[in-house]
Enzyme design. Structure first.
Site, PDB file in Angstrom:
ATOM      1  N   ARG A 153     -19.020 -25.055  -5.016  1.00  0.00           N
ATOM      2  CA  ARG A 153     -17.619 -25.341  -4.329  1.00  0.00           C
ATOM      3  C   ARG A 153     -18.364 -25.252  -2.728  1.00  0.00           C
ATOM      4  NH1 ARG A 153     -12.831 -26.121  -5.931  1.00  0.00           N
ATOM      5  NH2 ARG A 153     -12.160 -25.990  -4.053  1.00  0.00           N
TER       6      ARG A 153
ATOM      7  N   MET B 108     -15.097 -27.826   0.821  1.00  0.00           N
ATOM      8  CA  MET B 108     -14.157 -27.095  -0.415  1.00  0.00           C
ATOM      9  C   MET B 108     -14.133 -25.602  -0.425  1.00  0.00           C
ATOM     10  SD  MET B 108     -15.003 -29.366  -3.858  1.00  0.00           S
ATOM     11  CE  MET B 108     -16.651 -28.720  -4.127  1.00  0.00           C
ATOM     12  N   CYS B 109     -15.301 -25.044  -0.269  1.00  0.00           N
ATOM     13  CA  CYS B 109     -15.262 -23.544  -0.380  1.00  0.00           C
ATOM     14  C   CYS B 109     -14.556 -22.804  -1.422  1.00  0.00           C
ATOM     15  CB  CYS B 109     -14.567 -22.968   1.136  1.00  0.00           C
ATOM     16  SG  CYS B 109     -15.245 -23.577   2.594  1.00  0.00           S
ATOM     17  N   GLY B 110     -15.213 -21.814  -1.901  1.00  0.00           N
ATOM     18  CA  GLY B 110     -14.538 -20.991  -3.213  1.00  0.00           C
ATOM     19  C   GLY B 110     -14.443 -19.736  -2.949  1.00  0.00           C
TER      20      GLY B 110
END
Length: 295
Positions: A32, A1-3
């Site tokens: 995330r 996902m990553c944020g």
């Protein structure tokens, strides 16, 4: 996902609060991507080149490093150690030679430029920010990233942001399918990448376009035709930051703007503690549309 988070301050009076504000934004997106985090801080440009380096054995590698580098360059050098990173200042004319010397000593180059400093490491955003004292750092704009590794290993070098040119960096949520082909094309132009991460290729593509005379907006527009995959890019330069999403725009993104700042977040909750957010103009950036703000 990553944020991803980004914050561009329009009002100079807010500059001392930049690190504190950005840290709050990034911590809110921890779930995330909890394996690593990184922050790029931009301060007032100076005459010297600042080179941020990282080491797995900082006590050994940083001991006397400023003196050794000063002797090698024949010029004055200052060094500020921040955890397992160090920010080294050299005259701008000696910047390239300093980077080359530091790499021969096995040090990892996080960033170089007259304004940028990048700090990144494995661990939760809260812990990484505390490790480097991000809350106490001021500046004009900053970009942060919390990562869930899907394309490469959980390492400091795999963490975002990636910097491939002075005072430029990139963070990315998504995946590029043609990054190896792009990497080979960039290599023929003499553009170097240090990791196997697809985001570094995106950073190198943007910096290459800018070095060839493109504006930041034009370089970001080029990603839409030359980079294949799904992505949200947030890029920083000495003068500002920009945002672009791929034409499908399947990765979440939201922006907010007031008279005091422009903010980016992968989710609205990143904005919860920003001053004046209740009256901000808030919108979702359109697919295949470039947004950028510069001083």
């Amino acid at each position: 996902m990553c944020g991803i988070v980004g914050l561009f301050l329009k009002r100079d009076e807010l500059r001392p609060q930049l690190g504190d504000m950005l840290t709050d934004m990034l911590v809110k997106l921890t779930d995330r991507g909890p394996d690593s985090a990184g922050i790029a801080i931009y301060s007032q440009p100076g005459e010297d080149m600042k080179i941020t380096v990282q080491s797995d054995t900082p006590e050994a590698d940083f001991d006397g490093l400023d003196g050794t580098l000063s002797d090698a360059l024949g010029t004055g050098v200052t060094m500020r150690v921040v955890g397992n990173h160090a920010v080294i200042r050299v005259p701008a004319a000696s910047g390239a030679a300093a980077v080359a010397h530091l790499e021969t000593r096995g040090l990892r180059i996080m960033s170089a430029g007259t304004s940028i400093e990048i700090f990144k490491d494995v661990g939760l955003p809260r812990d990484v920010a505390e490790r480097f004292g991000i809350r106490g750092m001021g500046g004009s704009h900053a970009i942060g990233h919390t990562r869930m590794a899907t394309e490469s290993a959980v390492t400091t070098l795999g963490a975002h942001p990636f910097s491939t040119a002075p005072d430029q960096c990139l963070v990315h949520n998504g995946s590029l399918s043609n990054h190896n082909n792009v990497r080979r094309r960039l290599a023929k132009k003499g553009v170097r990448t240090r990791t196997d991460n697809d985001t570094e290729v995106g950073a190198a593509y943007i910096s290459s376009r800018i070095s060839e005379g493109a504006s930041l907006g034009e370089a970001l527009e080029g990603t839409l035709s030359d980079l294949d995959g799904f992505f949200t890019f947030v890029t920083g330069t000495r003068d500002g930051f920009g945002v672009v999403r791929d034409p499908i725009a399947c990765k979440p993104a939201v922006m907010a703007e007031t008279d005091d700042y422009v903010a980016f977040g992968s989710e609205y909750r990143a904005f919860a503690d920003l001053p004046g957010i209740d009256t901000a103009r808030v919108w979702e950036p359109e697919p295949a549309t470039v947004y950028f703000w510069e001083r």
